[in-house]
Structure formats: structure tokens, C-alpha cells
Design an enzyme around this catalytic site. Structure first.
Site, PDB file in Angstrom:
ATOM      1  N   ARG A  14     -10.834   9.856   2.039  1.00 61.26           N
ATOM      2  CA  ARG A  14     -10.710  10.493   3.358  1.00 61.26           C
ATOM      3  C   ARG A  14     -11.882  11.435   3.599  1.00 61.26           C
ATOM      4  O   ARG A  14     -12.354  11.565   4.727  1.00 61.26           O
ATOM      5  CB  ARG A  14      -9.348  11.177   3.488  1.00 61.26           C
ATOM      6  CG  ARG A  14      -8.211  10.143   3.519  1.00 61.26           C
ATOM      7  CD  ARG A  14      -6.817  10.765   3.535  1.00 61.26           C
ATOM      8  NE  ARG A  14      -5.791   9.739   3.364  1.00 61.26           N
ATOM      9  CZ  ARG A  14      -4.516   9.990   3.082  1.00 61.26           C
ATOM     10  NH1 ARG A  14      -4.099  11.240   2.959  1.00 61.26           N
ATOM     11  NH2 ARG A  14      -3.655   8.996   2.940  1.00 61.26           N
TER      12      ARG A  14
ATOM     13  N   GLU B 195       7.448  -6.714   1.264  1.00 63.03           N
ATOM     14  CA  GLU B 195       6.228  -6.588   2.075  1.00 63.03           C
ATOM     15  C   GLU B 195       5.305  -7.793   1.834  1.00 63.03           C
ATOM     16  O   GLU B 195       4.748  -8.368   2.769  1.00 63.03           O
ATOM     17  CB  GLU B 195       5.468  -5.298   1.714  1.00 63.03           C
ATOM     18  CG  GLU B 195       6.069  -4.022   2.266  1.00 63.03           C
ATOM     19  CD  GLU B 195       5.739  -3.812   3.753  1.00 63.03           C
ATOM     20  OE1 GLU B 195       5.138  -4.699   4.382  1.00 63.03           O
ATOM     21  OE2 GLU B 195       6.104  -2.750   4.278  1.00 63.03           O
TER      22      GLU B 195
ATOM     23  N   LYS C 128       0.852  -1.189   0.000  1.00 64.42           N
ATOM     24  CA  LYS C 128       0.000   0.000   0.000  1.00 64.42           C
ATOM     25  C   LYS C 128       0.886   1.237   0.000  1.00 64.42           C
ATOM     26  O   LYS C 128       1.725   1.410   0.884  1.00 64.42           O
ATOM     27  CB  LYS C 128      -0.920   0.000   1.211  1.00 64.42           C
ATOM     28  CG  LYS C 128      -1.738   1.279   1.324  1.00 64.42           C
ATOM     29  CD  LYS C 128      -2.811   1.185   2.368  1.00 64.42           C
ATOM     30  CE  LYS C 128      -3.525   2.520   2.498  1.00 64.42           C
ATOM     31  NZ  LYS C 128      -4.610   2.470   3.490  1.00 64.42           N
TER      32      LYS C 128
ATOM     33  N   LYS D 246      -2.246  -1.459  -3.826  1.00 62.58           N
ATOM     34  CA  LYS D 246      -3.108  -0.278  -3.740  1.00 62.58           C
ATOM     35  C   LYS D 246      -2.258   0.985  -3.796  1.00 62.58           C
ATOM     36  O   LYS D 246      -1.268   1.060  -3.061  1.00 62.58           O
ATOM     37  CB  LYS D 246      -3.866  -0.345  -2.418  1.00 62.58           C
ATOM     38  CG  LYS D 246      -4.732   0.839  -2.123  1.00 62.58           C
ATOM     39  CD  LYS D 246      -5.356   0.654  -0.783  1.00 62.58           C
ATOM     40  CE  LYS D 246      -6.075   1.938  -0.434  1.00 62.58           C
ATOM     41  NZ  LYS D 246      -6.405   2.012   0.947  1.00 62.58           N
TER      42      LYS D 246
ATOM     43  N   TYR E  23     -15.318   1.243  -6.803  1.00 66.08           N
ATOM     44  CA  TYR E  23     -16.589   1.932  -6.560  1.00 66.08           C
ATOM     45  C   TYR E  23     -17.511   1.808  -7.764  1.00 66.08           C
ATOM     46  O   TYR E  23     -18.696   2.088  -7.668  1.00 66.08           O
ATOM     47  CB  TYR E  23     -16.329   3.407  -6.208  1.00 66.08           C
ATOM     48  CG  TYR E  23     -15.432   3.541  -4.996  1.00 66.08           C
ATOM     49  CD1 TYR E  23     -15.951   3.404  -3.722  1.00 66.08           C
ATOM     50  CD2 TYR E  23     -14.055   3.750  -5.131  1.00 66.08           C
ATOM     51  CE1 TYR E  23     -15.126   3.487  -2.606  1.00 66.08           C
ATOM     52  CE2 TYR E  23     -13.228   3.828  -4.032  1.00 66.08           C
ATOM     53  CZ  TYR E  23     -13.766   3.694  -2.770  1.00 66.08           C
ATOM     54  OH  TYR E  23     -12.948   3.757  -1.666  1.00 66.08           O
TER      55      TYR E  23
ATOM     56  N   SER F  20     -10.272   5.663  -4.589  1.00 63.67           N
ATOM     57  CA  SER F  20     -11.213   6.770  -4.766  1.00 63.67           C
ATOM     58  C   SER F  20     -10.744   7.784  -5.811  1.00 63.67           C
ATOM     59  O   SER F  20     -11.539   8.242  -6.637  1.00 63.67           O
ATOM     60  CB  SER F  20     -11.449   7.452  -3.423  1.00 63.67           C
ATOM     61  OG  SER F  20     -10.221   7.884  -2.853  1.00 63.67           O
TER      62      SER F  20
END
Ligand code: PBG
Length: 331
Positions: free
Chosen positions: A211, A240, A201, A255, A320, A281
Site C-alpha cells: 500500500r 470462492e 484473498k 494470497k 518481489y 510485500s
């Protein structure tokens, strides 16, 4: 051996629709989609998110309706994000551990409505609950401390698991949290609850509208660069991911999405585990802004970008645009 022109004409296989269908390498279906939903207090409430045109925050009762809609559309999983009331945010984010917090009520409502027919993925990180908007606990200097935060994340995960979550998705980027959460889930009898780790991320400029949606944007001072990754790094993403797999992640996430498809591909080739991507987003907002500006066709942009995730190696995508895409793909 490759034939050369004119024995080989690449356009032959593209010359009609049936042939394009026959040769298609990547197929997108509604089952590839995870639909992120924002939850807010009240009943019968739907609030627009200004920076995410077309995206709403839903009260718990309407979230359950969205779950039924998702089921009808063939979308297998929902991701939940709460817009916690300002009075319930605190420096220590204790509301994350409240068994009756917005998140837990939404999980229960979806499970009451749809049972095991649809999966519920829950975000683990403290930012929807902290008064400062950071994902973890702060020390006196404002630094996000790792180990004390992990203790909170364990509690948050168990709280979500008890409410009925199917996939625990830590998005906080603390070190060691996957192993700690896995161990706690096993001890508490949640052997079948999955962990999808937000493993790679990035500290991205594409999270702004999110946010706003969870109400942490105005609270956040500074950035998240001491825990989220530097967009310049690829090898670090592989480390990671390796750690999270070793600690027991069932699947991993990259992401944001589209600007990081190289990372998706590298992770898939290196580890051969289920990889998901979050079309975040800001990516959604860019598509909608392009459409509003007359610079592109929404349906075509949505299907092309989502197909690209699958081509890169994703098992599925958080987006979304999930309900629109599912409708276009015809459940
Ligand atoms: C919180 C979290 C964020 C997103 C998902 N979980 C924001 C952040 O890290 O600041 C972003 C999703 C999006 O932009 O759509 N830990």
C-alpha cells in the site's frame, strides 16, 4: 510395506549431492516466477519504496528495461501495479478507465520492448485509483458496494486488455466479477486473454508495504474485511475458488503466500487447476528484515520459501524476489 532400520536408512539417499539431486521431488525454475513491478510517472525515474528495501518504483521507460531483464533471466511474466498521481485519484476511481493511464502506458511499453515473448499480468481493483484507497466504490456509509464496483472492474479489464494485457488478475474480491469480466472479454474479441483470479484473498496484515508502494496506504481508512476473507477460514476459500472456476477463471491465486500454504494444497487437491500464490510485500519485508538483522541468509531464505510454494502445489509464485531467484537458479 516399509522396511525398518537398519535395512532402511533414510540418510543413505541424502549422503551426497548427486543423490540429493536425483531424489529431489520439487524443482524450482525461473519459469515458475511472476515479477511484480511498481510503475511511477516520469522518465528515467527509479524511486525506492522505504518499507520494501530493494524494491523500486520504475517510470514506464525503465519498466520496459525491466521486461528485457526478465526475459533474459527466463522470467515468463510480469505483474504491474501503478502508483497513480494523487491528482488523478478520485472517489469513483475513474482513472482506471483512462486508456492512457500509467498502467496502460506501461503495458504498451513492455509489449513494444518484448512483444509476445513475455506475459503481462494486470491487477484489476480500484485501490490505486481511488481517493479513499478502497478497492471499490463506496456508498454513503462507507461500505464498498458490489455490483456498481463490478461494472467499473469490467471497464478496467477491457481498458487493460485493449492496451495489450495477457492475464487479467482481479484482486478486488467482489462477488460475480470473474463471470462478468469473462463475458465482456469474449464480447470484445479478447478470447485468448486469460483470467487469473485472486480467488482466495485474505484481509491480511501483510499488505502494508504494498500500500505504501502504490500510494494508497496513507489514504485508506479502516480495513478491507467486508470483502477480503477472514484469515481463520479455509472452507470459505474452497467455495470462492469453486465459484471463480465456474465463472471462467483460467487459474486461481491464493494470497498471501507462506501463511496460507494449507489453502494452496487444499485448492490443488480439490480442483486440480493451476494454482498460483502471491508471496506478498510483508513476506518480502520479513525476509529482508531477517537478513538485515543477521538472522538468516537471503539467498537460502528466498530459495527455500519459493520451493515450498511449489511443493505445496503451486504452478508459480508472484514474488518481489523474482529477479534474485532467477539469477540464483541460472536462467
Ligand atoms: C490491491 C492489491 C493488494 C495487493 C495486491 N493487489 C493490496 C490490498 O488488497 O490492499 C497486495 C500485494 C502485496 O502486499 O504485495 N487490490
Amino acid at each position: 510395506m516399509i522396511a525398518s532400520y537398519p535395512a532402511l536408512r533414510m540418510r543413505r539417499s541424502r549422503s551426497s549431492g548427486w543423490s540429493r539431486a536425483l531424489h529431489r521431488e520439487t524443482v524450482l525454475t525461473p519459469a515458475d516466477l511472476i515479477w511484480p513491478l511498481f510503475v511511477t510517472e516520469g522518465a528515467g525515474v527509479e524511486e525506492p519504496v522505504v518499507s520494501l528495501p530493494g524494491v523500486l518504483r520504475w517510470s514506464v521507460d525503465l519498466v520496459a528495461e525491466r521486461a528485457r531483464e526478465a526475459l533474459a533471466l527466463g522470467i515468463p511474466c510480469l505483474a504491474l501495479f501503478p502508483n497513480t498521481q494523487p491528482g488523478r485519484r478520485s472517489d469513483d476511481g475513474m482513472e482506471a478507465l483512462n486508456p492512457d493511464n500509467l498502467m496502460c502506458r506501461a503495458i504498451r511499453a513492455i509489449k513494444d520492448a518484448c512483444g509476445d515473448a513475455i506475459g503481462v499480468l494486470t491487477d484489476v481493483a480500484l485501490d490505486p485509483y481511488t481517493a479513499h484507497g478502497q478497492d471499490g466504490l463506496l456508498d454513503e456509509t462507507g461500505y464498498v458496494v458490489n455490483d456498481a464496483t463490478v461494472d467499473m472492474l469490467i471497464g478496467q479489464s477491457l481498458n487493460q486488455a485493449a492496451a495489450g494485457a495477457d492475464i487479467i488478475a482481479p484482486s478486488d474480491m467482489m462477488d460475480g466479477r470473474i463471470g462478468a469480466i469473462r463475458e465482456a472479454l469474449e464480447e470484445e474479441g479478447h478470447a485468448n486473454i486469460q483470467i487469473m483470479s485472486y480467488a482466495a484473498k485474505y484481509a491480511s496484515a501483510f499488505y502494508g508495504p504494498f500500500r505504501d508502494a502504490v500510494g494508497s496506504g496513507g489514504l485508506l481508512k479502516g480495513d478491507k474485511k467486508t470483502y477480503q476473507m477472514d484469515p481463520a477460514n479455509g472452507e470459505e476459500a474452497l467455495r470462492e475458488v469453486a465459484l471463480d472456476i465456474a465463472e471462467g477463471a483460467d487459474s486461481v491465486m491464493v494470497k498471501p503466500g507462506l501463511p496460507y500454504l494449507d489453502i494452496v494444497r487444499r485448492v490443488k487437491e480439490r480442483f486440480e487447476v493451476p494454482v498460483f500464490a502471491y508471496q506478498v510485500s510483508g513476506e518480502y519485508a520479513m525476509i529482508e528484515a531477517a537478513v538485515a538483522a543477521g538472522a538468516g541468509d537471503r539467498e537460502a531464505l528466498v530459495l527455500e520459501t519459493l520451493t515450498s510454494f511449489k511443493r505445496a502445489g503451486c504452478s508459480g509464485v508472484l514474488t518481489y524476489h523474482a529477479p534474485l531467484a532467477a539469477k540464483l537458479l541460472g536462467a
